[in-house]
Enzyme design. Structure first.
Site, PDB file in Angstrom:
ATOM      1  N   SER A 153      91.135  55.584 -64.627  1.00  0.00           N
ATOM      2  CA  SER A 153      91.963  56.517 -64.807  1.00  0.00           C
ATOM      3  C   SER A 153      92.501  57.278 -64.050  1.00  0.00           C
ATOM      4  CB  SER A 153      91.177  57.768 -65.551  1.00  0.00           C
ATOM      5  OG  SER A 153      91.645  58.952 -65.581  1.00  0.00           O
ATOM      6  N   TYR A 166      84.439  63.932 -65.065  1.00  0.00           N
ATOM      7  CA  TYR A 166      85.034  62.653 -65.261  1.00  0.00           C
ATOM      8  C   TYR A 166      85.978  61.993 -63.995  1.00  0.00           C
ATOM      9  CZ  TYR A 166      88.703  59.981 -68.078  1.00  0.00           C
ATOM     10  OH  TYR A 166      89.331  58.803 -68.774  1.00  0.00           O
TER      11      TYR A 166
HETATM   12  N1  LIG Z   1      92.850  58.234 -73.910  1.00  0.00           N
HETATM   13  C1  LIG Z   1      93.450  58.486 -72.590  1.00  0.00           C
HETATM   14  O1  LIG Z   1      94.406  59.022 -72.340  1.00  0.00           O
HETATM   15  C2  LIG Z   1      92.558  57.618 -71.383  1.00  0.00           C
HETATM   16  C3  LIG Z   1      93.268  57.648 -70.037  1.00  0.00           C
HETATM   17  C4  LIG Z   1      92.766  57.396 -69.061  1.00  0.00           C
HETATM   18  C5  LIG Z   1      91.516  56.452 -69.154  1.00  0.00           C
HETATM   19  N2  LIG Z   1      90.877  56.506 -70.608  1.00  0.00           N
HETATM   20  C6  LIG Z   1      89.627  55.733 -70.510  1.00  0.00           C
HETATM   21  O2  LIG Z   1      89.981  54.495 -71.436  1.00  0.00           O
HETATM   22  C7  LIG Z   1      88.763  54.381 -72.335  1.00  0.00           C
HETATM   23  C8  LIG Z   1      88.825  54.231 -73.613  1.00  0.00           C
HETATM   24  O3  LIG Z   1      89.346  55.614 -73.950  1.00  0.00           O
HETATM   25  P1  LIG Z   1      89.705  56.189 -75.282  1.00  0.00           P
HETATM   26  O4  LIG Z   1      90.790  57.313 -75.462  1.00  0.00           O
HETATM   27  O5  LIG Z   1      89.840  55.003 -76.286  1.00  0.00           O
HETATM   28  O6  LIG Z   1      88.218  56.681 -75.783  1.00  0.00           O
HETATM   29  P2  LIG Z   1      87.655  57.126 -77.279  1.00  0.00           P
HETATM   30  O7  LIG Z   1      88.223  56.878 -78.469  1.00  0.00           O
HETATM   31  O8  LIG Z   1      86.816  58.425 -76.773  1.00  0.00           O
HETATM   32  O9  LIG Z   1      86.522  55.768 -77.261  1.00  0.00           O
HETATM   33  C9  LIG Z   1      85.352  55.732 -76.552  1.00  0.00           C
HETATM   34  C10 LIG Z   1      84.643  54.806 -76.671  1.00  0.00           C
HETATM   35  O10 LIG Z   1      83.379  54.668 -76.097  1.00  0.00           O
HETATM   36  C11 LIG Z   1      82.166  54.534 -76.784  1.00  0.00           C
HETATM   37  N3  LIG Z   1      80.972  55.020 -76.335  1.00  0.00           N
HETATM   38  C12 LIG Z   1      81.023  56.354 -75.868  1.00  0.00           C
HETATM   39  N4  LIG Z   1      79.661  56.578 -75.380  1.00  0.00           N
HETATM   40  C13 LIG Z   1      79.075  55.363 -75.486  1.00  0.00           C
HETATM   41  C14 LIG Z   1      77.728  55.048 -75.230  1.00  0.00           C
HETATM   42  N5  LIG Z   1      76.890  55.710 -74.497  1.00  0.00           N
HETATM   43  N6  LIG Z   1      77.316  53.669 -75.440  1.00  0.00           N
HETATM   44  C15 LIG Z   1      78.309  52.788 -75.951  1.00  0.00           C
HETATM   45  N7  LIG Z   1      79.630  53.135 -76.294  1.00  0.00           N
HETATM   46  C16 LIG Z   1      79.918  54.371 -75.976  1.00  0.00           C
HETATM   47  C17 LIG Z   1      82.670  55.121 -78.086  1.00  0.00           C
HETATM   48  O11 LIG Z   1      81.745  54.750 -79.284  1.00  0.00           O
HETATM   49  P3  LIG Z   1      81.473  55.856 -80.314  1.00  0.00           P
HETATM   50  O12 LIG Z   1      83.015  56.068 -81.053  1.00  0.00           O
HETATM   51  O13 LIG Z   1      80.640  55.145 -81.459  1.00  0.00           O
HETATM   52  O14 LIG Z   1      80.753  57.002 -79.810  1.00  0.00           O
HETATM   53  C18 LIG Z   1      84.001  54.693 -78.253  1.00  0.00           C
HETATM   54  O15 LIG Z   1      83.951  53.403 -78.594  1.00  0.00           O
HETATM   55  C19 LIG Z   1      87.567  55.446 -71.779  1.00  0.00           C
HETATM   56  O16 LIG Z   1      86.964  54.808 -70.524  1.00  0.00           O
HETATM   57  C20 LIG Z   1      88.435  56.379 -71.180  1.00  0.00           C
HETATM   58  O17 LIG Z   1      88.004  57.092 -70.147  1.00  0.00           O
HETATM   59  C21 LIG Z   1      91.370  57.071 -71.623  1.00  0.00           C
END
Ligand SMILES: NC(=O)c1ccc[n+]([C@@H]2O[C@H](COP(=O)([O-])OP(=O)(O)OC[C@H]3O[C@@H](n4cnc5c(N)ncnc54)[C@H](OP(=O)(O)O)[C@@H]3O)[C@@H](O)[C@H]2O)c1
Length: 272
Positions: A153, A166
């Site tokens: 991130s 985070y």
């Molecule tokens: N969105 C942004 O702006 C952004 C920016 C920078 C980096 N990121 C990073 O990109 C990645 C994806 O982000 P996103 O926005 O797509 O997040 P998201 O929609 O909240 O998705 C998170 C995913 O992680 C899974 N997960 C959470 N806890 C888990 C566990 N203990 N075991 C297995 N799976 C688990 C969730 O499954 P469930 O739904 O079943 O809980 C979901 O599939 C993350 O690492 C996030 O930190 C996001």
């Protein structure tokens, strides 16, 4: 593109966090490119829905239930994957995210920090990357070639206000990415690579309330981000697909230990 350095045809890709907002877009794209997507998810209904959507679109997807913070649960999934797929080409560690308790809000002090939430967010983001890497790497060794892609991130390289837990956990992922790239390459050979993508700010359900008001206008924080982003917008999930494709394919065969920002220029801009 089946014979080019960009081919992903038939690659077996284990993917944690595939059911999330960014993960869904990335996993569907990989399946469209001919990869076999091995989804590691913790919520069966979400895993089943994603597998069905990819399959209906003539893609190949397989679901395995595990919690990436629980070693035994990943070991159990790995045994099933080995039985059914034999080996892995790629592991994408995208499970992660912020947690409301692991922040220090403007009206709080360091003394208000909730250590239990801090542990949980580090468990999810850091151990949730380290555990699947440790447990699934042997399935790449079986192939004699492997590729791990972590999701970092913008909060990792320069910490942001509020999101202490985070940001620390993602900084640890950056260090882990570099450490592991050297470790695997020097001990197992140049066919083993480890990289990360550092997404900038993507408007998702997780951060929508922090970045936009109910009428869609920007909050103060949302405005600060946009004014520090030369491209003047938030990212869209599809903005990640080019970097994802390149890092998964042989086109990046000489690339390891890098963290690729996909951020509209945010990390390059000093604010002046
Ligand atoms: N969105 C942004 O702006 C952004 C920016 C920078 C980096 N990121 C990073 O990109 C990645 C994806 O982000 P996103 O926005 O797509 O997040 P998201 O929609 O909240 O998705 C998170 C995913 O992680 C899974 N997960 C959470 N806890 C888990 C566990 N203990 N075991 C297995 N799976 C688990 C969730 O499954 P469930 O739904 O079943 O809980 C979901 O599939 C993350 O690492 C996030 O930190 C996001």
């Amino acid at each position: 593109m089946s014979n080019t350095i960009f081919s992903l045809e038939g690659k077996k890709i284990a993917f944690s966090g595939a059911t999330g907002v960014l993960g869904t877009s990335m996993s569907k794209y990989l399946a469209e490119q001919g990869a076999e997507v091995i989804i590691l998810g913790r919520t069966s209904a979400k895993v089943e829905t994603l597998v069905a959507e990819i399959t209906q679109n003539q893609g190949k997807a397989f679901g395995y239930i595990c919690d990436v913070t629980d070693e035994q649960s990943v070991v159990n999934a790995a045994k099933e994957i080995e039985k059914e797929h034999g080996y892995l080409d790629i592991l994408i560690n995208a499970a992660g995210g912020n947690m409301p308790g692991a922040v220090i809000r403007p009206d709080q002090e360091l003394s208000d920090l909730d250590l239990d939430s801090l542990r949980k967010v580090i468990d999810l983001n850091y151990l949730g990357t380290a555990i699947p890497s440790k447990i699934l790497f042997p399935l790449m060794l079986k192939k004699g070639k492997g590729n791990i892609l972590n999701i970092s991130s913008m909060a990792a390289s320069r910490p942001m206000t509020r999101v202490l837990g985070y940001a620390s956990a993602k900084a640890a992922i950056d260090n882990f990415t570099k450490f592991l790239s050297v470790e695997l390459c020097t001990k197992h050979g140049p066919e083993f690579r480890v990289n990360a993508i550092a997404p900038g700010f993507f408007l998702t359900e997780q951060n929508r309330a922090l970045l936009t008001e109910e009428d869609g206008s920007l909050t103060g924080r949302g405005n600060q981000i946009i004014t520090h982003t030369p491209m003047n917008r938030f990212g869209k999930p599809e903005d990640l697909l080019g970097a994802l494709h390149w890092l998964c394919a042989d086109a990046s065969a000489f690339v390891t230990g890098t963290i690729v920002p996909v951020d509209g220029g945010f990390s390059a801009y000093s604010g002046v």
